[in-house]
Design a protein around this motif. Structure first.
Motif, PDB file in Angstrom:
ATOM      1  N   ASN A 185      29.525  65.249  42.381  1.00  8.51           N
ATOM      2  CA  ASN A 185      28.069  65.257  42.306  1.00  8.51           C
ATOM      3  C   ASN A 185      27.589  66.511  41.578  1.00  8.51           C
ATOM      4  O   ASN A 185      27.779  67.628  42.036  1.00  8.51           O
ATOM      5  CB  ASN A 185      27.471  65.198  43.711  1.00  8.51           C
ATOM      6  N   ARG A 186      26.975  66.279  40.431  1.00  8.22           N
ATOM      7  CA  ARG A 186      26.395  67.355  39.622  1.00  8.22           C
ATOM      8  C   ARG A 186      24.966  66.962  39.286  1.00  8.22           C
ATOM      9  O   ARG A 186      24.557  65.823  39.503  1.00  8.22           O
ATOM     10  CB  ARG A 186      27.231  67.552  38.364  1.00  8.22           C
ATOM     11  N   PRO A 187      24.180  67.871  38.697  1.00 13.61           N
ATOM     12  CA  PRO A 187      22.753  67.584  38.497  1.00 13.61           C
ATOM     13  C   PRO A 187      22.430  66.260  37.805  1.00 13.61           C
ATOM     14  O   PRO A 187      21.469  65.617  38.152  1.00 13.61           O
ATOM     15  CB  PRO A 187      22.275  68.781  37.667  1.00 13.61           C
ATOM     16  N   PHE A 188      23.229  65.817  36.825  1.00 13.18           N
ATOM     17  CA  PHE A 188      22.868  64.609  36.088  1.00 13.18           C
ATOM     18  C   PHE A 188      23.735  63.402  36.417  1.00 13.18           C
ATOM     19  O   PHE A 188      23.563  62.337  35.842  1.00 13.18           O
ATOM     20  CB  PHE A 188      22.908  64.880  34.580  1.00 13.18           C
ATOM     21  N   SER A 189      24.679  63.553  37.339  1.00 18.98           N
ATOM     22  CA  SER A 189      25.604  62.457  37.641  1.00 18.98           C
ATOM     23  C   SER A 189      24.884  61.189  38.082  1.00 18.98           C
ATOM     24  O   SER A 189      25.197  60.096  37.619  1.00 18.98           O
ATOM     25  CB  SER A 189      26.597  62.881  38.723  1.00 18.98           C
ATOM     26  N   TRP A 190      23.925  61.311  38.976  1.00 17.14           N
ATOM     27  CA  TRP A 190      23.248  60.118  39.503  1.00 17.14           C
ATOM     28  C   TRP A 190      22.328  59.478  38.475  1.00 17.14           C
ATOM     29  O   TRP A 190      22.010  58.292  38.573  1.00 17.14           O
ATOM     30  CB  TRP A 190      22.496  60.445  40.791  1.00 17.14           C
ATOM     31  N   ASN A 191      21.914  60.233  37.441  1.00 14.61           N
ATOM     32  CA  ASN A 191      21.093  59.635  36.383  1.00 14.61           C
ATOM     33  C   ASN A 191      21.856  58.531  35.659  1.00 14.61           C
ATOM     34  O   ASN A 191      21.272  57.546  35.219  1.00 14.61           O
ATOM     35  CB  ASN A 191      20.652  60.696  35.380  1.00 14.61           C
TER      36      ASN A 191
ATOM     37  N   VAL B 225      30.592  61.387  34.111  1.00 21.92           N
ATOM     38  CA  VAL B 225      29.143  61.196  34.079  1.00 21.92           C
ATOM     39  C   VAL B 225      28.340  62.483  34.254  1.00 21.92           C
ATOM     40  O   VAL B 225      27.159  62.438  34.528  1.00 21.92           O
ATOM     41  CB  VAL B 225      28.696  60.151  35.137  1.00 21.92           C
ATOM     42  N   PHE B 226      28.957  63.629  34.032  1.00 21.38           N
ATOM     43  CA  PHE B 226      28.258  64.888  34.293  1.00 21.38           C
ATOM     44  C   PHE B 226      27.411  65.375  33.120  1.00 21.38           C
ATOM     45  O   PHE B 226      26.572  66.241  33.293  1.00 21.38           O
ATOM     46  CB  PHE B 226      29.237  65.979  34.741  1.00 21.38           C
ATOM     47  N   LEU B 227      27.610  64.843  31.910  1.00 16.90           N
ATOM     48  CA  LEU B 227      26.794  65.234  30.759  1.00 16.90           C
ATOM     49  C   LEU B 227      25.808  64.123  30.426  1.00 16.90           C
ATOM     50  O   LEU B 227      26.195  63.048  29.966  1.00 16.90           O
ATOM     51  CB  LEU B 227      27.670  65.508  29.537  1.00 16.90           C
ATOM     52  N   GLU B 228      24.552  64.385  30.655  1.00 22.35           N
ATOM     53  CA  GLU B 228      23.533  63.349  30.468  1.00 22.35           C
ATOM     54  C   GLU B 228      23.488  62.824  29.037  1.00 22.35           C
ATOM     55  O   GLU B 228      23.241  61.631  28.816  1.00 22.35           O
ATOM     56  CB  GLU B 228      22.167  63.902  30.881  1.00 22.35           C
ATOM     57  N   GLU B 229      23.763  63.670  28.053  1.00 23.72           N
ATOM     58  CA  GLU B 229      23.696  63.224  26.660  1.00 23.72           C
ATOM     59  C   GLU B 229      24.799  62.231  26.291  1.00 23.72           C
ATOM     60  O   GLU B 229      24.737  61.613  25.232  1.00 23.72           O
ATOM     61  CB  GLU B 229      23.696  64.410  25.684  1.00 23.72           C
ATOM     62  N   THR B 230      25.780  62.034  27.147  1.00 24.39           N
ATOM     63  CA  THR B 230      26.846  61.060  26.864  1.00 24.39           C
ATOM     64  C   THR B 230      26.675  59.744  27.627  1.00 24.39           C
ATOM     65  O   THR B 230      27.442  58.808  27.415  1.00 24.39           O
ATOM     66  CB  THR B 230      28.227  61.652  27.208  1.00 24.39           C
TER      67      THR B 230
END
Length: 127
Positions: free
Chosen positions: A80-86, A51-56
């Protein structure tokens, strides 16, 4: 663990295999799983560090919806990376999955290098 909750795999006729799967409709249709998902539903899906790449995120959500049945359990683990929780915000907004954090206080990284989270994801049961 799983044996206590579901019984040992051997006594239940269980088996395990791993196959390559590209997310989304196009990737799924090219997979060997496309011909099997309706007749052989998955008991478990292991989602490790996805889940680390928001575009996927939308492609992964489509895939989870396609492979999940009421009895399917997804185990998700990620750093936990910048877009993981999104991803989990989108998952919440879909309102079709139940998400439980596994042992919130437990440190899953014995080296202490990253902040690691694990979740158990299932389809919501009709009320």
């Amino acid at each position: 663990g799983l044996d206590r909750e579901h019984g040992p795999a051997g006594t239940n006729g269980g088996s395990l295999r791993a196959v390559e799967l590209s997310w989304g409709e196009e990737g799924f249709e090219e997979s060997v799983l496309a011909a099997e998902v309706d007749t052989q539903p998955f008991d478990f899906v292991i989602s490790a560090e996805l889940v680390f790449l928001e575009e996927t995120h939308d492609l992964l959500l489509w895939t989870w919806q396609k492979v999940c049945r009421p009895e399917t359990v997804i185990f998700s683990v990620f750093i936990n990376r910048p877009f993981s929780w999104n991803f989990f915000a989108k998952l919440h907004d879909l309102d079709i999955f139940e998400v439980d954090q596994i042992e919130e206080e437990r440190d899953f990284d014995p080296c202490g290098l990253e902040e690691i989270h694990m979740h158990k994801v299932t389809l919501k049961q009709p009320s």
